[in-house]
Design an enzyme around this catalytic site. Structure first.
Site, PDB file in Angstrom:
ATOM      1  N   ASP A  27      -8.649 -20.659 -34.369  1.00 24.26           N
ATOM      2  CA  ASP A  27      -9.560 -20.761 -35.572  1.00 24.26           C
ATOM      3  C   ASP A  27      -8.364 -20.282 -36.768  1.00 24.26           C
ATOM      4  O   ASP A  27      -8.517 -20.453 -38.015  1.00 24.26           O
ATOM      5  CB  ASP A  27     -10.789 -20.323 -36.054  1.00 24.26           C
ATOM      6  N   TRP A  36     -22.472 -11.497 -32.367  1.00 28.57           N
ATOM      7  CA  TRP A  36     -21.925 -12.499 -31.438  1.00 28.57           C
ATOM      8  C   TRP A  36     -20.355 -12.063 -31.069  1.00 28.57           C
ATOM      9  O   TRP A  36     -19.679 -11.265 -31.935  1.00 28.57           O
ATOM     10  CB  TRP A  36     -21.595 -13.687 -32.055  1.00 28.57           C
ATOM     11  N   TYR A  70     -20.119 -15.805 -24.938  1.00 29.11           N
ATOM     12  CA  TYR A  70     -19.039 -15.547 -25.640  1.00 29.11           C
ATOM     13  C   TYR A  70     -17.829 -15.806 -24.737  1.00 29.11           C
ATOM     14  O   TYR A  70     -17.632 -15.070 -23.742  1.00 29.11           O
ATOM     15  CB  TYR A  70     -18.890 -14.469 -26.613  1.00 29.11           C
ATOM     16  N   ASP A 129     -12.324  -8.574 -23.757  1.00 27.45           N
ATOM     17  CA  ASP A 129     -13.056  -8.771 -25.128  1.00 27.45           C
ATOM     18  C   ASP A 129     -14.371  -8.528 -24.853  1.00 27.45           C
ATOM     19  O   ASP A 129     -15.091  -9.385 -24.506  1.00 27.45           O
ATOM     20  CB  ASP A 129     -12.634  -9.990 -25.822  1.00 27.45           C
ATOM     21  N   ARG A 149      -6.371  -4.922 -34.533  1.00 23.46           N
ATOM     22  CA  ARG A 149      -6.390  -6.348 -34.345  1.00 23.46           C
ATOM     23  C   ARG A 149      -6.515  -7.192 -35.785  1.00 23.46           C
ATOM     24  O   ARG A 149      -6.274  -8.501 -35.774  1.00 23.46           O
ATOM     25  CB  ARG A 149      -7.651  -6.763 -33.666  1.00 23.46           C
ATOM     26  N   ASN A 181     -13.225 -18.682 -40.364  1.00 25.41           N
ATOM     27  CA  ASN A 181     -13.970 -19.528 -39.566  1.00 25.41           C
ATOM     28  C   ASN A 181     -15.475 -19.564 -39.861  1.00 25.41           C
ATOM     29  O   ASN A 181     -16.019 -18.470 -39.997  1.00 25.41           O
ATOM     30  CB  ASN A 181     -13.642 -19.051 -38.201  1.00 25.41           C
ATOM     31  N   GLU A 239     -10.697  -7.425 -35.482  1.00 25.51           N
ATOM     32  CA  GLU A 239     -10.014  -8.702 -35.981  1.00 25.51           C
ATOM     33  C   GLU A 239     -10.800  -9.254 -37.311  1.00 25.51           C
ATOM     34  O   GLU A 239     -10.402 -10.067 -37.897  1.00 25.51           O
ATOM     35  CB  GLU A 239     -10.374  -9.794 -34.588  1.00 25.51           C
ATOM     36  N   HIS A 256      -5.623 -16.992 -22.639  1.00 21.68           N
ATOM     37  CA  HIS A 256      -7.011 -16.780 -22.235  1.00 21.68           C
ATOM     38  C   HIS A 256      -7.357 -17.585 -21.204  1.00 21.68           C
ATOM     39  O   HIS A 256      -7.013 -18.576 -20.742  1.00 21.68           O
ATOM     40  CB  HIS A 256      -7.826 -17.525 -23.381  1.00 21.68           C
ATOM     41  N   ARG A 285      -5.953 -12.569 -21.154  1.00 20.43           N
ATOM     42  CA  ARG A 285      -7.235 -11.877 -21.320  1.00 20.43           C
ATOM     43  C   ARG A 285      -8.202 -12.529 -20.330  1.00 20.43           C
ATOM     44  O   ARG A 285      -8.081 -13.920 -20.262  1.00 20.43           O
ATOM     45  CB  ARG A 285      -7.553 -12.273 -22.830  1.00 20.43           C
ATOM     46  N   GLU A 321      -1.880 -12.392 -29.841  1.00 15.40           N
ATOM     47  CA  GLU A 321      -2.846 -13.436 -29.254  1.00 15.40           C
ATOM     48  C   GLU A 321      -2.303 -14.850 -29.522  1.00 15.40           C
ATOM     49  O   GLU A 321      -2.324 -15.312 -30.454  1.00 15.40           O
ATOM     50  CB  GLU A 321      -4.553 -13.196 -29.798  1.00 15.40           C
ATOM     51  N   GLU A 376     -11.047  -4.677 -25.722  1.00 17.98           N
ATOM     52  CA  GLU A 376     -11.158  -5.036 -27.176  1.00 17.98           C
ATOM     53  C   GLU A 376     -12.497  -5.199 -27.634  1.00 17.98           C
ATOM     54  O   GLU A 376     -13.473  -5.486 -27.037  1.00 17.98           O
ATOM     55  CB  GLU A 376     -10.618  -6.548 -27.357  1.00 17.98           C
ATOM     56  N   HIS A 409     -16.349  -8.358 -27.285  1.00 18.31           N
ATOM     57  CA  HIS A 409     -17.052  -9.090 -28.450  1.00 18.31           C
ATOM     58  C   HIS A 409     -17.949  -8.192 -29.158  1.00 18.31           C
ATOM     59  O   HIS A 409     -19.155  -8.937 -29.356  1.00 18.31           O
ATOM     60  CB  HIS A 409     -17.099 -10.452 -28.144  1.00 18.31           C
ATOM     61  N   HIS A 433      -5.033 -10.804 -34.091  1.00 23.68           N
ATOM     62  CA  HIS A 433      -5.977 -11.800 -33.807  1.00 23.68           C
ATOM     63  C   HIS A 433      -5.210 -13.109 -33.905  1.00 23.68           C
ATOM     64  O   HIS A 433      -4.429 -13.362 -34.770  1.00 23.68           O
ATOM     65  CB  HIS A 433      -6.922 -11.860 -34.749  1.00 23.68           C
TER      66      HIS A 433
HETATM   67  O1  EZ4 Z   1     -14.513 -14.695 -32.099  1.00 25.31           O
HETATM   68  O2  EZ4 Z   1     -11.586 -16.313 -33.714  1.00 25.31           O
HETATM   69  O3  EZ4 Z   1     -10.147 -12.243 -29.775  1.00 25.31           O
HETATM   70  N1  EZ4 Z   1     -10.590 -13.280 -29.965  1.00 25.31           N
HETATM   71  C1  EZ4 Z   1     -11.834 -13.595 -30.583  1.00 25.31           C
HETATM   72  C2  EZ4 Z   1     -12.057 -14.865 -31.076  1.00 25.31           C
HETATM   73  C3  EZ4 Z   1     -12.989 -14.878 -32.290  1.00 25.31           C
HETATM   74  C4  EZ4 Z   1     -12.904 -15.996 -33.418  1.00 25.31           C
HETATM   75  C5  EZ4 Z   1     -13.680 -15.912 -34.540  1.00 25.31           C
HETATM   76  O4  EZ4 Z   1     -13.510 -16.986 -35.537  1.00 25.31           O
HETATM   77  O5  EZ4 Z   1     -12.684 -12.740 -30.625  1.00 25.31           O
HETATM   78  O6  EZ4 Z   1     -12.683 -15.666 -30.287  1.00 25.31           O
HETATM   79 CO    CO Z   2     -11.883 -10.870 -29.944  1.00 29.84          CO
END
Ligand code: EZ4
Ligand code: CO
Length: 401
Positions: free
Chosen positions: A315, A401, A159, A209, A282, A37, A261, A122, A147, A338, A235, A211, A311
Site C-alpha cells: 500500500d 488489527w 493478519y 510481525d 519502522r 491506506n 510503521e 513475505h 518475514r 520491507e 515487529e 501486528h 515499512h
Molecule cells: O499492516 O501496510 O509490516 N507490514 C504491515 C502491513 C500493514 C499495512 C497497513 O496499511 O504490517 O501489512
Molecule cells: Co507490520
C-alpha cells in the site's frame, strides 16, 4: 525557478494510491506519494484544498523551509493525514532537486553508504509446511531476509495470512477478522519458527510481525521463546502509543524489537530511541513526513544503536519505494527495507528505475527519484472506497488489527 502548481492524482490499479505532482515554470516536475491506506481521500483533500495553494510561487529548491512551513505553518501538528501530505510534497521537491542537478537523490543525501538496500519479502502460509515452502521459494529467488507469518490453528481469519489479509482493501464496511486468541497464537509462534529454522538453517534472516496484538508481558514471553531461533526482529509486538511499555518487553527478552510503521514523527519514538527500548524504527518516508523528516529520525537514532527498517507493504506506492531506496542507500543506519510486491497494473502506472537483485533493492541511477506516474493510464483506474480489516477477539471486543 518557481512552483507553478501541483496536482493530486488518485488512482486505483488494484488498490488506491494518492500521488502529488509538483510542476515548475521550467518544465521540470516532481512526484511524491501521499497514500494513507483506507483514508486516501483525506490526504487528497488536505493536499488539494490546503497545501497546494501554499506551494504556488515558492522556489522548489527550498525543501527544508517548505517542510517547516507546512509543519509549523498549519499550527495543528503531526497526525497521519498531515504528515503523509507533507511527505508527498517533500518527496516531489527532492525529485525536482535531483532532476535539476542531474543526479539521483541518494547523491544529495551524502552518497552511497552500501552496495544496495537489504530487503525482506513475505512468506505467508496456511500451514507450517506451506510457510516453510514459501520461505524456501523466496530464498531461491535471492531473498536474504524473509518475514514468516502463518495461520494459527483455530483462528480462521488473521493478519498476514492467506485467509486473513496483509494490507487489504475491502469495499464498503470493514471486513471483520474475528476470533483472535492470544493464547493460541503464543503457543503456536515458537513452534512455527522452530520448524522454519529446522528447514532453512541460519543463513537467512527471519522476521515476524505480531501486528500490535500482545501486551508487554505477553511480548516478553514470546520474545524469550524465540531467542534460540535468532530472529532479525519481532515487529509491532504491542501498540506503541505508550512508548514506556517497551521497557517491560526489553527487560524480558533479547529478541530484537521493531516497531512504528504507524509513526508519523520523531515525537512518536524519541523515548523508545533514547532509552534504547527498540532496535529498529519502522517509520516510513510517506507516513513520517518525507525524506527530510525520516532522515532526522535516523540521525537521532544513530548514537543509540537504533536503526531503521522502513515499512514497505504494497500500500506504499512505487513512488514511496523509490524515495525509501534513495534514503536507504545513503543513510548509514538504514538497516533493511520491507518489500511488498505491487501488482503488475500498479508497476505499469508508476514507471520506475528501482530494481531487485540478489536480495537487495537499488534505486537506480536516474536523476531525481527515478519514478514517474503515467497519468493517462492512472486515469483508467478510478478510486475505489476501501477499508482495512478490523480485528475482534474471541469474546467479540475490538482488538488492534
Ligand atoms: O499492516 O501496510 O509490516 N507490514 C504491515 C502491513 C500493514 C499495512 C497497513 O496499511 O504490517 O501489512
Ligand atoms: Co507490520
Amino acid at each position: 525557478m518557481r512552483i507553478t502548481g501541483a496536482r493530486v492524482v488518485v488512482t486505483s490499479p488494484g488498490r488506491n494510491f494518492v500521488t502529488l505532482k509538483v510542476e515548475t515554470d521550467e518544465g521540470v516536475y516532481g512526484v511524491g506519494d501521499g497514500t494513507l491506506n483506507g483514508r486516501e481521500l483525506a490526504v487528497a483533500s488536505y493536499l488539494a484544498d490546503h497545501v497546494v495553494p501554499m506551494l504556488e510561487g515558492r522556489d522548489p529548491a527550498d525543501i527544508e523551509d517548505t517542510w517547516q512551513l507546512l509543519y509549523k505553518g498549519a499550527y495543528w501538528r503531526r497526525g497521519p493525514v498531515t504528515m503523509a501530505a507533507i511527505a508527498a510534497v517533500d518527496m516531489a521537491l527532492w525529485d525536482i532537486k535531483g532532476k535539476v542537478l542531474g543526479t539521483p537523490v541518494y547523491n544529495l543525501l551524502g552518497g552511497r553508504s552500501r552496495k544496495g538496500v537489504l530487503c525482506y519479502g513475505h512468506a505467508s502460509g496456511r500451514t507450517i509446511e506451506d510457510t516453510v515452502e514459501q520461505v524456501l521459494r523466496l530464498r531461491e529467488e535471492g531473498y536474504r531476509a524473509i518475514r514468516a507469518q502463518c495461520v494459527v490453528p483455530g483462528i480462521d481469519n488473521m493478519y498476514g495470512t492467506p485467509r486473513g489479509d496483509v494490507s487489504g482493501q475491502r469495499p464498503d464496511l470493514p471486513f471483520v477478522e474475528d476470533g483472535w486468541s492470544t493464547e493460541k497464537y503464543l503457543r503456536f509462534a515458537p513452534e512455527l519458527f522452530a520448524r522454519v529454522r529446522e528447514a532453512v538453517g541460519f543463513d537467512v534472516h527471519l522476521l515476524h510481525d505480531a501486528h500490535h496484538r500482545l501486551t508487554p508481558a505477553e511480548a516478553g514471553w514470546l520474545g524469550k521463546r524465540l531467542e534460540d531461533h535468532q530472529l532479525f526482529w519481532l515487529e509491532d509486538a504491542v501498540p506503541a502509543e505508550l512508548q514506556e511499555s517497551f521497557r517491560v518487553i526489553r527487560q524480558h527478552t533479547t529478541t530484537p524489537l521493531a516497531v512504528g510503521e504507524v509513526f508519523n514523527s520523531l515525537y512518536d519514538c524519541h523515548q523508545l530511541i533514547r532509552e534504547q527500548l527498540i532496535d529498529y524504527v519502522r517509520a516510513s518516508v510517506v507516513h513520517a513526513g518525507g525524506i527530510t523528516h525520516l532522515r532526522k529520525i535516523a540521525h537521532f537514532a544513530e548514537p543509540y544503536h537504533v536503526r531503521t527498517g522502513c515499512h514497505g507493504a504494497a500500500d506504499l506506492s512505487p513512488v514511496s519505494m523509490a524515495a525509501a531506496l534513495h534514503y536507504g542507500l545513503a543513510t548509514h543506519n538504514a538497516a533493511i527495507q520491507e518489500y511488498g510486491h505491487h501488482s503488475e497494473e500498479t508497476l505499469e502506472v508508476f514507471p520506475h528505475a528501482w530494481s531487485f537483485a540478489d536480495g537487495y533493492l537499488h534505486p537506480g541511477e536516474a536523476p531525481g527519484l527515478g519514478v514517474d506516474i503515467d497519468e493517462s493510464l492512472a486515469a483508467k483506474y478510478e478510486y475505489q472506497r476501501g477499508y482495512l480489516p478490523v480485528s475482534r477477539r474471541e469474546d467479540g471486543t475490538v482488538g488492534s488489527w
